[in-house]
Design a protein around this motif. Structure first.
Motif, PDB file in Angstrom:
ATOM      1  N   LEU A  30      27.340 -52.575 -70.639  1.00 50.55           N
ATOM      2  CA  LEU A  30      27.934 -51.237 -70.593  1.00 50.55           C
ATOM      3  C   LEU A  30      29.282 -51.215 -71.295  1.00 50.55           C
ATOM      4  O   LEU A  30      29.548 -50.350 -72.142  1.00 50.55           O
ATOM      5  CB  LEU A  30      28.076 -50.805 -69.128  1.00 50.55           C
ATOM      6  CG  LEU A  30      28.911 -49.554 -68.845  1.00 50.55           C
ATOM      7  CD1 LEU A  30      28.273 -48.345 -69.471  1.00 50.55           C
ATOM      8  CD2 LEU A  30      29.083 -49.364 -67.348  1.00 50.55           C
ATOM      9  N   VAL A  31      30.150 -52.148 -70.966  1.00 49.03           N
ATOM     10  CA  VAL A  31      31.502 -52.178 -71.527  1.00 49.03           C
ATOM     11  C   VAL A  31      31.459 -52.379 -73.039  1.00 49.03           C
ATOM     12  O   VAL A  31      32.156 -51.691 -73.792  1.00 49.03           O
ATOM     13  CB  VAL A  31      32.336 -53.293 -70.855  1.00 49.03           C
ATOM     14  CG1 VAL A  31      33.664 -53.471 -71.581  1.00 49.03           C
ATOM     15  CG2 VAL A  31      32.575 -52.967 -69.386  1.00 49.03           C
ATOM     16  N   GLU A  32      30.617 -53.295 -73.501  1.00 52.76           N
ATOM     17  CA  GLU A  32      30.592 -53.627 -74.922  1.00 52.76           C
ATOM     18  C   GLU A  32      30.005 -52.512 -75.778  1.00 52.76           C
ATOM     19  O   GLU A  32      30.414 -52.315 -76.922  1.00 52.76           O
ATOM     20  CB  GLU A  32      29.811 -54.924 -75.139  1.00 52.76           C
ATOM     21  CG  GLU A  32      30.528 -56.160 -74.582  1.00 52.76           C
ATOM     22  CD  GLU A  32      29.737 -57.441 -74.798  1.00 52.76           C
ATOM     23  OE1 GLU A  32      28.614 -57.358 -75.366  1.00 52.76           O
ATOM     24  OE2 GLU A  32      30.229 -58.516 -74.413  1.00 52.76           O
ATOM     25  N   HIS A  33      29.040 -51.787 -75.232  1.00 49.59           N
ATOM     26  CA  HIS A  33      28.338 -50.805 -76.046  1.00 49.59           C
ATOM     27  C   HIS A  33      28.797 -49.368 -75.827  1.00 49.59           C
ATOM     28  O   HIS A  33      28.742 -48.558 -76.743  1.00 49.59           O
ATOM     29  CB  HIS A  33      26.830 -50.887 -75.794  1.00 49.59           C
ATOM     30  CG  HIS A  33      26.223 -52.170 -76.263  1.00 49.59           C
ATOM     31  ND1 HIS A  33      25.956 -53.203 -75.414  1.00 49.59           N
ATOM     32  CD2 HIS A  33      25.846 -52.591 -77.496  1.00 49.59           C
ATOM     33  CE1 HIS A  33      25.434 -54.216 -76.097  1.00 49.59           C
ATOM     34  NE2 HIS A  33      25.357 -53.858 -77.357  1.00 49.59           N
ATOM     35  N   LEU A  34      29.209 -49.059 -74.608  1.00 47.20           N
ATOM     36  CA  LEU A  34      29.498 -47.668 -74.283  1.00 47.20           C
ATOM     37  C   LEU A  34      30.932 -47.426 -73.854  1.00 47.20           C
ATOM     38  O   LEU A  34      31.348 -46.279 -73.674  1.00 47.20           O
ATOM     39  CB  LEU A  34      28.548 -47.184 -73.174  1.00 47.20           C
ATOM     40  CG  LEU A  34      27.052 -47.316 -73.479  1.00 47.20           C
ATOM     41  CD1 LEU A  34      26.229 -46.904 -72.265  1.00 47.20           C
ATOM     42  CD2 LEU A  34      26.672 -46.470 -74.693  1.00 47.20           C
TER      43      LEU A  34
END
Length: 402
Positions: free
Chosen positions: A155-159
């Motif tokens: 979640l953190v890396e992509h969004l």
């Protein structure tokens, strides 16, 4: 509390997300909450009374597997009707980035939204490419939950943004109180998962089986799950195929009995796992667990303290570990004891309370915002009343519906 839960995957093809949503809904209902689950389902699928069908799903490649999703104009209309009829205090969407009901609900819903992210895929180019489309919907989410640190990282890396980590829940006592089936005992290894999905790892286990049988020829492998049984044993010499017993799809009760019966439960999954609910179920049933060293599996097994790990996709490593554990009853007993203590943190009594705390936070926040807006409007109307505009009495009538 009136709670609406959105399931992205078809209810008639069971999987970890569906089981999590089912168990969460039933836990909340037992606590006295009103719960409605919106999910894709075929017309002939028998549904619990709390599940509303959004129509038939279609198979779509997703996260290294094939997911049955529901998307389109008709689905969007059903989402809007469900939201209107439900008048929910909070909406809980699972996998809001999947091209299914969750994304449609994000677009249509008003009010507090909680989202749970199950996917662990740190190299998802599709998710990166889709971000501009997803962003307006994701900005409406009030609180984010990830089922593991690895789902949170995706979640953190992509969004962007962050999430609180709340694991999937299990009714620990349901598995712990299951009775062993004598027919499934006697130097047995268990495997539960879709036979025809390579990432579940059955081919790795099949490649390890000849070396296990060379040391313990009386060993039986019990396999539960849907798929092509003949294709699954093709890699085995013919004389060894009789040591594999396929049970097909099993009920929750038989799954618990199977996990309670086997000497060793093996999870040879090769990737795409963000949590590992089957490991929690196996620990709950008191099984000694051997699993591939995926990051998510290592976390569930307390980095190897609650179950042993072998090198991912290494059939020789699996065979060596299985032979050692099958020959060491004391070590298996130690793993069962540690696992039974460790798994309590995944019980619904804990997980459900954590999820409810998130619901209460976002509903309280929404109520505070509404109060602030109402107070601000009262003040503006009062000031206008002092200068000859509407009076404070008329503002009271506005907010009371008079």
């Amino acid at each position: 509390m009136r709670i609406g839960i959105v399931c992205p995957y078809s209810w008639d093809v069971p999987g970890g997300v569906q089981f999590h949503i089912r168990d969460l809904a039933e836990h909340l209902i037992r606590l006295g909450h009103e719960v409605s689950v919106l999910a894709p389902a075929d017309d002939e699928t028998p549904l619990p009374p709390y599940v509303v069908s959004a129509g038939r799903a279609v198979p779509v490649p997703y996260n290294g597997s094939v997911a049955r999703l529901n998307f389109g104009f008709l689905s969007a209309a059903r989402v809007r009707r469900w939201l209107h009829d439900g008048a929910f205090d909070v909406i809980h969407i699972h996998e809001p980035t999947a091209p299914s009901l969750g994304l449609l609900t994000c677009w249509a819903a008003q009010g507090p939204i909680v989202a749970t992210f199950h996917t662990s895929n740190p190299r998802s180019r599709a998710m990166i490419a889709a971000y501009p489309i997803l962003q307006p919907a994701l900005e409406k989410i009030s609180a984010r939950i990830a089922v593991s640190e690895y789902a949170r990282r995706t979640l953190v890396e992509h969004l962007g943004g962050d999430a609180v980590v709340i694991p999937n829940g299990v009714d620990v006592d349901f598995f712990a109180k299951a009775e062993a089936n004598p027919a499934w005992q006697g130097r047995t290894i268990g495997f539960i998962g879709r036979i025809d999905e390579p990432r579940k790892g059955l081919p790795v286990l099949m490649n390890a089986l000849p070396k296990i049988l060379a040391v313990y020829p009386e060993t039986r492998l019990l396999v539960a799950g849907r798929g092509d049984e003949k294709e699954a044993v093709e890699s085995l010499p013919k004389e060894m195929r009789e040591r594999v017993e396929f049970l097909g799809m099993v009920s929750d009760e038989d799954k618990a009995r199977l996990l309670r019966s086997v000497d060793l439960y093996v999870a040879p999954n090769t990737g795409g796992e963000s949590f590992g609910i089957i490991l929690v179920e196996a620990l709950s049933a008191g099984a000694a667990v051997l699993a591939s060293d995926l990051d998510a599996f290592a976390q569930v097994l307390d980095q190897g303290a609650a179950g042993e790990l072998f090198t991912n996709e290494d059939a020789d490593a699996l065979a060596g570990a299985a032979v050692r554990l099958l020959g060491d009853a004391e070590r298996r007993a130690e793993l069962r004891e540690r696992g039974s203590a460790h798994v309590r943190r995944f019980d619904w009594s804990t997980v459900g309370a954590d999820i409810l705390a998130v619901y209460e936070t976002v509903t309280d926040g929404a109520a505070s915002v509404a109060t602030d807006e109402r107070t601000g409007l009262r003040g503006r109307l009062w000031r206008r009343g002092e200068s000859g505009g509407p009076t404070s009495g008329s503002s009271d009538a506005l907010f009371s519906g008079g």
